[in-house]
Write an enzyme that holds these catalytic residues in place. Sequence first.
Site, mmCIF file in Angstrom:
data_model
loop_
_atom_site.group_PDB
_atom_site.id
_atom_site.type_symbol
_atom_site.label_atom_id
_atom_site.label_comp_id
_atom_site.label_asym_id
_atom_site.label_seq_id
_atom_site.Cartn_x
_atom_site.Cartn_y
_atom_site.Cartn_z
ATOM 1 N N LYS A 1 0.834 -0.952 0.051
ATOM 2 C CA LYS A 1 -0.057 0.063 0.128
ATOM 3 C C LYS A 1 0.874 1.367 -0.022
ATOM 4 O O LYS A 1 1.723 1.443 0.830
ATOM 5 C CB LYS A 1 -0.779 0.042 1.226
ATOM 6 C CG LYS A 1 -1.690 1.342 1.402
ATOM 7 C CD LYS A 1 -2.529 1.509 2.701
ATOM 8 C CE LYS A 1 -3.210 2.533 2.919
ATOM 9 N NZ LYS A 1 -4.162 2.439 3.970
ATOM 10 N N ARG B 1 -7.816 -0.626 0.981
ATOM 11 C CA ARG B 1 -8.118 -1.760 0.397
ATOM 12 C C ARG B 1 -8.622 -1.533 -1.048
ATOM 13 O O ARG B 1 -8.569 -2.342 -1.975
ATOM 14 C CB ARG B 1 -9.298 -2.310 1.128
ATOM 15 C CG ARG B 1 -10.743 -1.322 1.196
ATOM 16 C CD ARG B 1 -11.574 -1.756 2.465
ATOM 17 N NE ARG B 1 -10.888 -1.553 3.727
ATOM 18 C CZ ARG B 1 -11.451 -1.503 4.994
ATOM 19 N NH1 ARG B 1 -12.782 -2.161 4.972
ATOM 20 N NH2 ARG B 1 -10.862 -1.123 5.974
ATOM 21 N N ASP C 1 -12.309 6.934 3.738
ATOM 22 C CA ASP C 1 -10.928 6.533 4.516
ATOM 23 C C ASP C 1 -10.598 5.145 4.437
ATOM 24 O O ASP C 1 -9.455 4.637 5.016
ATOM 25 C CB ASP C 1 -11.320 7.006 6.011
ATOM 26 C CG ASP C 1 -10.223 7.270 6.712
ATOM 27 O OD1 ASP C 1 -9.074 7.159 6.329
ATOM 28 O OD2 ASP C 1 -10.176 7.375 8.130
ATOM 29 N N ASP D 1 -2.839 10.180 3.866
ATOM 30 C CA ASP D 1 -4.110 9.584 4.063
ATOM 31 C C ASP D 1 -5.022 10.604 4.833
ATOM 32 O O ASP D 1 -4.890 10.605 6.349
ATOM 33 C CB ASP D 1 -4.159 8.149 4.699
ATOM 34 C CG ASP D 1 -5.590 7.731 4.866
ATOM 35 O OD1 ASP D 1 -6.503 8.324 4.403
ATOM 36 O OD2 ASP D 1 -5.684 6.534 5.313
ATOM 37 N N LYS E 1 -10.425 12.498 8.118
ATOM 38 C CA LYS E 1 -9.925 12.138 9.521
ATOM 39 C C LYS E 1 -9.966 13.238 10.438
ATOM 40 O O LYS E 1 -9.927 14.335 10.266
ATOM 41 C CB LYS E 1 -8.465 11.527 9.344
ATOM 42 C CG LYS E 1 -8.356 10.282 8.665
ATOM 43 C CD LYS E 1 -6.909 9.836 8.858
ATOM 44 C CE LYS E 1 -6.741 8.423 8.213
ATOM 45 N NZ LYS E 1 -7.304 7.138 8.866
ATOM 46 N N GLU F 1 -9.434 3.458 2.269
ATOM 47 C CA GLU F 1 -8.993 3.868 0.862
ATOM 48 C C GLU F 1 -7.858 2.767 0.487
ATOM 49 O O GLU F 1 -7.785 2.299 -0.612
ATOM 50 C CB GLU F 1 -8.337 5.051 0.396
ATOM 51 C CG GLU F 1 -7.090 5.413 0.924
ATOM 52 C CD GLU F 1 -6.856 5.170 2.606
ATOM 53 O OE1 GLU F 1 -7.745 5.212 3.524
ATOM 54 O OE2 GLU F 1 -5.465 5.113 2.982
HETATM 55 N N1 BES Z 1 -4.279 4.294 6.937
HETATM 56 C C1 BES Z 1 -5.576 4.197 7.840
HETATM 57 C C2 BES Z 1 -5.091 3.001 8.969
HETATM 58 C C3 BES Z 1 -4.418 3.426 9.710
HETATM 59 C C4 BES Z 1 -5.018 3.885 11.039
HETATM 60 C C5 BES Z 1 -3.097 3.360 9.853
HETATM 61 C C6 BES Z 1 -4.127 4.406 12.024
HETATM 62 C C7 BES Z 1 -2.272 3.489 10.951
HETATM 63 C C8 BES Z 1 -2.691 4.206 12.160
HETATM 64 C C9 BES Z 1 -6.470 3.399 6.963
HETATM 65 O O1 BES Z 1 -6.706 4.061 5.650
HETATM 66 C C10 BES Z 1 -8.016 3.947 7.399
HETATM 67 O O2 BES Z 1 -8.087 4.855 7.439
HETATM 68 N N2 BES Z 1 -8.823 2.858 7.740
HETATM 69 C C11 BES Z 1 -9.796 3.096 8.445
HETATM 70 C C12 BES Z 1 -11.054 1.923 7.851
HETATM 71 C C13 BES Z 1 -12.255 2.403 8.269
HETATM 72 C C14 BES Z 1 -12.834 3.547 7.667
HETATM 73 C C15 BES Z 1 -13.157 1.282 7.954
HETATM 74 C C16 BES Z 1 -9.865 2.905 10.130
HETATM 75 O O3 BES Z 1 -8.934 2.114 10.454
HETATM 76 O O4 BES Z 1 -10.318 3.521 10.790
HETATM 77 ZN ZN ZN Z 2 -4.660 4.618 4.797
HETATM 78 MN MN MN Z 3 -7.863 5.929 5.526
#
Ligand code: BES
Ligand code: ZN
Ligand code: MN
Length: 532
Positions: free
Chosen positions: A300, A386, A382, A305, A312, A384
Site C-alpha cells: 500500500k 483496500r 477513509d 491519508d 480524519k 482507501e
Molecule cells: N491508513 C489507515 C489505517 C491506519 C490507522 C493506519 C491508524 C495507522 C494508524 C486506513 O486507511 C484507514 O483509515 N482505515 C480506516 C478504515 C475504516 C474507515 C473502515 C480505519 O481504520 O479507521
Molecule cells: Zn490509509
Molecule cells: Mn484511510
Amino acid sequence: MSTELEITLLADHTTAANPDVIIVPTARHDGAVKVPVGLPTEVAGVAIPATIDPAFAERHRFKAKRGQTLILSQAPGAPTLLAVGIGDPTVPDDEAWRRALAAALRAAAGPRALLLLTLPSTITEPRLGEAVATGAYLAVHRTDLKTGEPRPSLETLEVAAFAAGGVSIQAAEGLAAGIADGLVVARAVALVRDLVNRVPSELTPRRLAASLLRRLEKAPKVEASVWREARIEEERLGGLLGVARGSSEAPRLLIATYDPSAVGNDDEDASPPTSRKYVTPEAQAAPDSEELAHIVLVGKGVTFDSGGLSLKTATGMTTMKTDMSGAAVVMAAILGCSELGVQARVTAIAPMTENMPGGAAMKPGDVLTARNGTTIEVLNTDAEGRLILADGLSLAVERQPDAIIDVATLTGAAVVALGSSMGAVMGSDQALVDAVLAAAETAGEPMWQLPLVADYESQIDSDIADIKNIGSPGEAGSITAGLFLQRFTGDIPWAHLDIAGPARADKATGYIAKGGTGFALRTLLTYLRSLG
Ligand code: BES
Ligand code: ZN
Ligand code: MN
C-alpha cells in the site's frame, strides 16, 4: 567518505583500532551471570575477567537479560569494558543478539566499539553475524530529519572471534558472510525508514515512485517500471483512480521484478537472451526460471491519508505520511533480494496515491470497478487502502504466482487489537501464513494471526455493487478488511500483513528508531531467503 557504521571482522584482536568500548556478551546460566569461556585475559590493555563477581552483579541488579548492560571497568584513557546480556545461552535466540548489540552501542562512550565473541555460539555463525550487524547498524543509524544527512552515533564496530582458550579465529567465514548479509538487510530497512520519515508534500506519489525506480534500475537482475495516469487508466485500475481523484497529485503504480535466472541487466557485455550461443557463463549457471518459486508482493502506497471526504480528525491525520510503508517495504524487499541473491523470482507491485478531499474526490455512495471487474460501493473514503490494493492484488493474480503477500498500514482496528509493536497476519493458505509467522519469529518482528471469519463476509455485502468497502462499525475491522482483500486474490495462496501499528514508533527502543520502522521487511526477506 562513508558516514555509515562500518563493521569489520578482525582476523586478530591485537589489531583492534583503539576502541572506546569493549563489549563482552554475558549470559545467565545455572542461576549465575557468566562471561563466556574462551575470551583472552586481556584485550587492548584491558583485563577481561573470567567471571563476574556475583555480589557486584547483584548490587547492580544485572541478570544478563537480553539487552541489559553493566560497566565492568572504566579507567581514564582506557576503553570501557561493557557487559551486555544475551539471556539464556541454551536457547537459540537471534533477537537477543540484535537487542544486545543495540543496547551496548547505545551505551557506548565513543565512536569506536570492539565486540568479543566466542564460537560456536547459540546460533550458527551466519545467523550470529547477521543478528550482530543488523542490531548494531539499525541501533546507530540516524537520518537527521532536518538535513536528511545520515548521522550514525558510532563510526566503527570491530568484531573479534575466539575459540576456546582465547585463541583468535583467523577466518570465521560464516560470521563474515552473516555480517555482510546483515548489513544488506539493515540498509534496506534504513531506506524504508528514511522514505517514511520524508515530509508528505515532498514525497508525493510521483517522487516516491521515481526515487524507488532510480534504485531498482541499478539493482542486478531487477526490471522495474512506473505506470503513469494514462497507463493506469488504460489498465482500468478503478480503485487507484477512485482514490486519486480527490488529489491534485497524480497517482503512480510501481512494478518491479527480481529474477535470479535473468541475464544480468547490469552486465554491459550480456548478449540478447535470444542468441543462446552468446549467453554469458553467469547466465548459463543461473537457475531455470521455470524451477524457481514466484512470489508477488503488493504494498500500500498512500503517501498521505487525510481520509478523503470521510475526513480524519486532526490528530488521526498527524502520522498519515506513514501510510506508504507497505509500498516502501515491498520495493526494499526487491532491492534486498537482488543484493542477497535470493533463489526465487519476486515481483513487487505498489499502487501509490494521496487520499485527499478535493473537489473531484470520490464520494461516499460512489461505485468503483476494480481491475478484476469487481464493483465496489465506497461508503467510507477513509477505507482507501483496500481500494488500491484491490487493483494491486488483481494484477498479482494475473501473474499466477505461487503465492501473494500484501503489506499495508490498513486498519486502526489492528492497532486496537494488537497494539503498536505487533503486526496482524491473515491469509487463505495456512502453510503460507505459518511460513510468514516463522520468518517473523526469526526476524524478531512480532506478528499474530487473525482469523478470516467466513461468517463476517456478509458484513461487506452491498445492495448496489459486488461488495462495499466497510464492515459493521466497531466490529472486527481488521478481519473485514482482510475479507475484502481476499475477494481479489483468486485461488492463489495469499497472506496479508496489516502493519498499521508497528510501521511507526513514537519512541526509540533497542534497534527500532523513532518514526518509520520498516516493519515487515526483515520478515519478508527471511521468508524469501528460505525458498529454493
Ligand atoms: N491508513 C489507515 C489505517 C491506519 C490507522 C493506519 C491508524 C495507522 C494508524 C486506513 O486507511 C484507514 O483509515 N482505515 C480506516 C478504515 C475504516 C474507515 C473502515 C480505519 O481504520 O479507521
Ligand atoms: Zn490509509
Ligand atoms: Mn484511510
